[in-house]
Scaffold this motif. Structure first.
Motif, PDB file in Angstrom:
ATOM      1  N   GLN A   7       0.842  -1.191   0.000  1.00 37.51           N
ATOM      2  CA  GLN A   7       0.000   0.000   0.000  1.00 37.51           C
ATOM      3  C   GLN A   7       0.880   1.245   0.000  1.00 37.51           C
ATOM      4  O   GLN A   7       1.881   1.320   0.718  1.00 37.51           O
ATOM      5  CB  GLN A   7      -0.917   0.011   1.221  1.00 37.51           C
ATOM      6  CG  GLN A   7      -2.203  -0.773   1.032  1.00 37.51           C
ATOM      7  CD  GLN A   7      -3.364  -0.139   1.813  1.00 37.51           C
ATOM      8  OE1 GLN A   7      -3.177   0.407   2.887  1.00 37.51           O
ATOM      9  NE2 GLN A   7      -4.561  -0.226   1.257  1.00 37.51           N
ATOM     10  N   VAL A   8       0.491   2.214  -0.831  1.00 32.08           N
ATOM     11  CA  VAL A   8       1.221   3.475  -0.909  1.00 32.08           C
ATOM     12  C   VAL A   8       0.237   4.631  -0.781  1.00 32.08           C
ATOM     13  O   VAL A   8      -0.942   4.508  -1.108  1.00 32.08           O
ATOM     14  CB  VAL A   8       1.995   3.601  -2.238  1.00 32.08           C
ATOM     15  CG1 VAL A   8       3.128   2.596  -2.305  1.00 32.08           C
ATOM     16  CG2 VAL A   8       1.056   3.444  -3.437  1.00 32.08           C
ATOM     17  N   MET A   9       0.736   5.754  -0.286  1.00 27.97           N
ATOM     18  CA  MET A   9      -0.073   6.965  -0.163  1.00 27.97           C
ATOM     19  C   MET A   9       0.284   7.866  -1.338  1.00 27.97           C
ATOM     20  O   MET A   9       1.447   8.242  -1.508  1.00 27.97           O
ATOM     21  CB  MET A   9       0.223   7.662   1.164  1.00 27.97           C
ATOM     22  CG  MET A   9      -0.760   8.755   1.521  1.00 27.97           C
ATOM     23  SD  MET A   9      -2.364   8.136   2.078  1.00 27.97           S
ATOM     24  CE  MET A   9      -1.949   7.570   3.743  1.00 27.97           C
ATOM     25  N   VAL A  10      -0.724   8.181  -2.165  1.00 27.33           N
ATOM     26  CA  VAL A  10      -0.472   8.971  -3.369  1.00 27.33           C
ATOM     27  C   VAL A  10      -1.466  10.130  -3.469  1.00 27.33           C
ATOM     28  O   VAL A  10      -2.555  10.070  -2.894  1.00 27.33           O
ATOM     29  CB  VAL A  10      -0.579   8.092  -4.635  1.00 27.33           C
ATOM     30  CG1 VAL A  10       0.525   7.049  -4.660  1.00 27.33           C
ATOM     31  CG2 VAL A  10      -1.954   7.432  -4.728  1.00 27.33           C
ATOM     32  N   PRO A  11      -1.114  11.196  -4.194  1.00 28.51           N
ATOM     33  CA  PRO A  11      -2.009  12.354  -4.316  1.00 28.51           C
ATOM     34  C   PRO A  11      -3.301  11.979  -5.042  1.00 28.51           C
ATOM     35  O   PRO A  11      -3.264  11.322  -6.078  1.00 28.51           O
ATOM     36  CB  PRO A  11      -1.204  13.353  -5.152  1.00 28.51           C
ATOM     37  CG  PRO A  11       0.195  12.879  -5.115  1.00 28.51           C
ATOM     38  CD  PRO A  11       0.141  11.416  -4.919  1.00 28.51           C
ATOM     39  N   SER A  12      -4.430  12.375  -4.507  1.00 25.80           N
ATOM     40  CA  SER A  12      -5.718  12.155  -5.167  1.00 25.80           C
ATOM     41  C   SER A  12      -6.796  12.967  -4.457  1.00 25.80           C
ATOM     42  O   SER A  12      -6.813  13.052  -3.232  1.00 25.80           O
ATOM     43  CB  SER A  12      -6.095  10.675  -5.154  1.00 25.80           C
ATOM     44  OG  SER A  12      -7.328  10.469  -5.822  1.00 25.80           O
ATOM     45  N   SER A  13      -7.676  13.559  -5.246  1.00 31.59           N
ATOM     46  CA  SER A  13      -8.792  14.299  -4.667  1.00 31.59           C
ATOM     47  C   SER A  13     -10.076  13.466  -4.701  1.00 31.59           C
ATOM     48  O   SER A  13     -11.132  13.929  -4.291  1.00 31.59           O
ATOM     49  CB  SER A  13      -9.011  15.611  -5.431  1.00 31.59           C
ATOM     50  OG  SER A  13      -9.275  15.343  -6.793  1.00 31.59           O
TER      51      SER A  13
END
Length: 204
Positions: free
Chosen positions: A82-88
């Protein structure tokens, strides 16, 4: 295209010019041999420099290709992580909680809202006072009344006072690829799509 008109002088062009120079010289006042030697040395040095430039460009291209291949192979270790990535936006499957984060530029009170496809706020979460950095939150898939919301795509909106903040979502890496020189190595993240490797904020 005639080589004489080319922007780069070849060895054949140089020899042709030297021959023309010899033919056109005044027999009563021949050109000093040292001038020819000097010209030959200059051309030899220029030719060697051009070849060195070509070799360096080839070497750079090979190194870049090898580094890119290495980066893609190393990134394959992230598959199923699991990775944390930019997203709205966030994809809610109807059951599993959603993990996200807010990029807080300076300490302050942070609030996160979840909006449905029509732009209606279904959930408001107060994260309280947060210090600068990435502040995580979890949305359990319920609205402000505690009722479960429908499966689908929802929009995230984070603020600190009147300032809008960037949001991130966690997703599982399902694949790794290379998107060319402009994108570079990218990760296929579930619920988000293709994300440049450089955009990964955290590995969970």
């Amino acid at each position: 295209m005639n080589s004489a008109l080319s922007s780069t002088m070849t060895q054949a062009d140089f020899l042709q010019l030297m021959t023309a120079q010899l033919q056109a010289q005044d027999p009563t006042n021949p050109v000093d041999n040292s001038q020819f030697v000097s010209q030959m040395a200059q051309f030899s040095q220029l030719s060697a420099t051009q070849q060195l430039d070509t070799d360096l460009q080839t070497f750079s291209s090979n190194v870049s290709s090898a580094m890119q291949t290495s980066q893609v192979l190393n990134s394959s270790n992230l598959v199923n992580r699991q990775v944390m990535v930019p997203s709205s936006t966030v994809s809610f499957d109807g059951s599993d909680s959603v993990t996200g984060a807010v990029n807080v530029p300076s300490s302050g009170s942070v609030s996160v809202q979840v909006l449905d496809a029509s732009g209606n706020v279904v959930r408001t979460m107060s994260l309280g006072n947060q210090s600068a950095g990435l502040s995580q939150f979890t949305w359990d898939g319920t609205d402000d009344n505690g009722n479960a919301v429908a499966q689908g795509t929802y929009t995230l909106s984070a603020t600190s006072g009147s300032t809008s903040l960037n949001t991130y979502v966690a997703g599982t890496v399902t694949g790794v690829g290379y998107g060319g020189s402009s994108l570079g190595t990218y990760l296929q993240v579930s619920g988000v799509g293709g994300v440049s490797l450089g955009q990964v904020a955290q590995i969970l």
